[in-house]
Design a protein around this motif. Structure first.
Motif, PDB file in Angstrom:
ATOM      1  N   SER A 426      16.832  -0.029  -7.643  1.00 25.03           N
ATOM      2  CA  SER A 426      15.610   0.470  -7.035  1.00 25.03           C
ATOM      3  C   SER A 426      14.967  -0.586  -6.144  1.00 25.03           C
ATOM      4  O   SER A 426      15.018  -1.787  -6.444  1.00 25.03           O
ATOM      5  N   PRO A 428      11.610  -2.440  -4.496  1.00 28.21           N
ATOM      6  CA  PRO A 428      10.302  -2.785  -5.062  1.00 28.21           C
ATOM      7  C   PRO A 428       9.349  -1.598  -5.003  1.00 28.21           C
ATOM      8  O   PRO A 428       9.333  -0.838  -4.024  1.00 28.21           O
ATOM      9  N   ASP A 429       8.545  -1.441  -6.038  1.00 24.31           N
ATOM     10  CA  ASP A 429       7.604  -0.324  -6.136  1.00 24.31           C
ATOM     11  C   ASP A 429       6.314  -0.700  -5.410  1.00 24.31           C
ATOM     12  O   ASP A 429       5.462  -1.408  -5.948  1.00 24.31           O
ATOM     13  N   ALA A 431       3.799   1.128  -4.682  1.00 29.25           N
ATOM     14  CA  ALA A 431       2.613   1.727  -5.298  1.00 29.25           C
ATOM     15  C   ALA A 431       2.046   0.841  -6.403  1.00 29.25           C
ATOM     16  O   ALA A 431       0.853   0.924  -6.723  1.00 29.25           O
ATOM     17  N   LYS A 432       2.889   0.004  -6.969  1.00 31.98           N
ATOM     18  CA  LYS A 432       2.444  -0.907  -8.030  1.00 31.98           C
ATOM     19  C   LYS A 432       2.090  -2.289  -7.478  1.00 31.98           C
ATOM     20  O   LYS A 432       1.881  -3.236  -8.251  1.00 31.98           O
ATOM     21  N   GLU A 434       4.100  -4.176  -5.606  1.00 33.29           N
ATOM     22  CA  GLU A 434       5.252  -5.061  -5.432  1.00 33.29           C
ATOM     23  C   GLU A 434       5.580  -5.210  -3.953  1.00 33.29           C
ATOM     24  O   GLU A 434       5.348  -4.298  -3.154  1.00 33.29           O
TER      25      GLU A 434
END
Length: 550
Positions: A426, A428-429, A431-432, A434
């Motif tokens: 995956s 990097p997120d 939304a978090k 990252e």
């Protein structure tokens, strides 16, 4: 929505008579499977692939015979690049591929991070000077850190051009070049951004160090010469004077040896490898080597007609062809230790690309495009891109049969997401909170010749026309899409306030489907308003240093 650009722009060909043409993509689904099975190249259940990215410098579409048909070059003026054709025949070429920017540092940043460089502190131009602070933050993921986290052994040879920091005599980080002790080595470089192995140079080859002993004095301010990991190999204890081992026309053989060193060690291991070969060829000055591994370079380049070119520039471009061929030879000769009975080439994704368009304005080199390196017109950033990975169904691996062609929109920042899909990792997120790959979209399906939805718009940037003027007002950003609500390949130019402040001030609009040379500005054309509104909406969503296009 099916991407209309997936239709082929060339026909099937006989490899002997028309080595530059590619197979119509509409025949692929059945034929590719047949060829994979009949040629024995399909490796069922193969482990994660090795990955090699060969990154040329300043190569336009017309600098390789892979695109002779697209550029319309006569055989008497078209450079013959047999190994580039070999790779393209094995896989697929893209005719609408783009470097995210039209200069060295910015494109390398986007390639490594999956993020447009106009979101960084460098909104246009390049890192300039003997010491430039590292452009990539310590905590920002790169292709190398991303792959290393998944077990890859990572190596780089060649041109970095993303900034370095040095150390003082006491080992602390130097403020710049003046207080650097070259014996103490590098404080921040490729080894600090994910590469287990690095052998190369700080930036463009003429500005990476004195050429041998020319201008090689204790107070020289050209560059550190050869770097291996964090060690400056030519450092002496006589100020900034080097040992003379950095010689411009001897760079090619040294990079070849370094790439072999990495490949020989890496392929013995149980883990896959990633090699980033960032060639200094064909940046000016044109300094081709005499030969690499016994293969002549200087004086060896030929036109497709068979006549020698007699041009140093084309010899230097040809040096890339020799380097690529030696890598392919190695992969074909070595058995894959992770897949006994198969050669390394079968489960290695090999990609060839360039950091921007040709440094020369000649339409022979740029193709039928406006401007060249340094420009936001297509001649500055539409570049060669072709790849092969037989086990992964990117081509059939057969260099003697036609390759495939895709007209899907692609940008080099897409490699981050593409590699992520290949290794099932995956991104990097965002939304978090990252960081990483903010502007990267996987091209795996397109590279396999599959029909896909259109790619989201790309945002190439640099100056309007190619220029050496450094005014911030020259930091143009374009918005290019094949998915506007009206037919066409639309491209909108925004002035410098988009890169610096996220403000939208359109200045030019073109439909490349009918105006490839970007001559007719459609900005005030009522019929083009749906495309204008669409591109402005996409730009509004993408704006800002903290923004994203995925």
């Amino acid at each position: 929505m099916v991407d209309p650009t997936q239709k082929s722009d060339s026909a099937a060909f006989s490899c002997k008579s028309q080595p530059n043409k590619h197979l119509n993509i509409s025949l692929r689904p059945v034929l590719v499977i047949f060829l994979l099975l009949s040629s024995g190249h399909l490796v069922l259940g193969a482990p994660q692939p090795n990955i090699i990215v060969y990154f040329a410098d300043d190569m336009g579409l017309g600098d390789t015979s892979v695109y002779q048909d697209w550029c319309g070059n006569n055989e008497k003026v078209q450079l013959h690049t047999p190994n580039m054709q070999r790779l393209a025949n094995m896989g697929i070429r893209f005719t609408d591929a783009h470097s995210p920017h039209s200069r060295c540092s910015t494109s390398r940043y986007a390639l490594m991070t999956g993020r447009y460089c106009w979101r960084s502190s460098l909104k246009h131009w390049v890192l300039f000077g003997v010491q430039c602070d590292p452009l990539i933050e310590k905590d920002r993921p790169t292709l190398a850190t991303f792959l290393r986290q998944s077990g890859y052994r990572t190596g780089m040879v060649g041109k970095w051009h993303l900034g370095l920091s040095y150390r003082k005599t006491d080992g602390t980080v130097a403020d710049g070049w003046d207080d650097a002790d070259l014996v103490k080595g590098i404080a921040d470089g490729p080894s600090d951004h994910g590469f287990d192995f690095f052998y190369g140079i700080s930036r463009s080859h003429p500005t990476s160090g004195p050429d041998g002993m020319k201008r090689n004095t204790p107070d020289q301010s050209i560059g550190p010469g050869w770097i291996r990991n964090r060690q400056i190999l030519g450092a002496t204890q006589n100020g900034k004077q080097l040992d003379g081992s950095y010689v411009l026309n001897e760079i090619g053989p040294k990079l070849h040896q370094a790439s072999l060193e990495f490949l020989r060690e890496a392929h013995k291991e149980s883990n896959p490898f990633f090699l980033y070969f960032a060639s200094p060829s064909n940046h000016t000055p044109h300094t081709p080597c005499v030969a690499i591994a016994g293969q002549k370079v200087t004086g060896a380049s030929k036109f497709v007609s068979g006549k020698k070119t007699g041009l140093k520039r084309l010899d230097f471009v040809y040096e890339n062809d020799v380097q690529l061929g030696l890598i392919l030879d190695y992969l074909e000769k070595q058995e894959d230790p992770r897949n006994p009975g198969h050669q390394l080439i079968e489960n290695t994704l090999v990609i060839f690309a360039s950091d921007n368009g040709s440094e020369n304005r000649s339409k022979i080199y740029t193709g039928p495009l406006r401007s060249n390196k340094g420009s936001t017109y297509d001649g500055g950033h539409r570049t060669p891109f072709f790849a092969s990975w037989p086990a992964g169904k990117i081509g059939d691996g057969n260099a003697k049969t036609p390759g495939q062609t895709s007209r899907r929109l692609l940008a080099l920042n897409d490699l981050f997401a593409t590699f992520g899909e290949i290794i099932s990792k995956s991104l990097p997120d965002l939304a978090k909170g990252e960081k990483g790959a903010e502007d990267s979209h996987s091209q795996l399906a397109a590279m396999r010749g599959e029909k896909t939805d259109p790619r989201a718009p790309i945002f190439p940037n640099d100056h309007n026309e190619a220029s050496k003027k450094k005014s911030n007002k020259r930091a143009i950003v374009a918005v290019r899409s094949n998915a506007a609500p009206i037919p066409g390949q639309w491209k909108l130019f925004l002035d410098y306030r988009f890169a610096y402040n996220g403000e939208l001030h359109p200045i030019e609009l073109y439909n490349l489907a009918t105006d490839q040379k970007e001559q007719k500005n459609r900005l005030t054309d009522p019929k083009a308003k749906p495309a204008l509104d669409f591109l402005l909406k996409e730009a509004r969503k993408a704006k800002g240093d903290g923004g994203s296009t995925r």
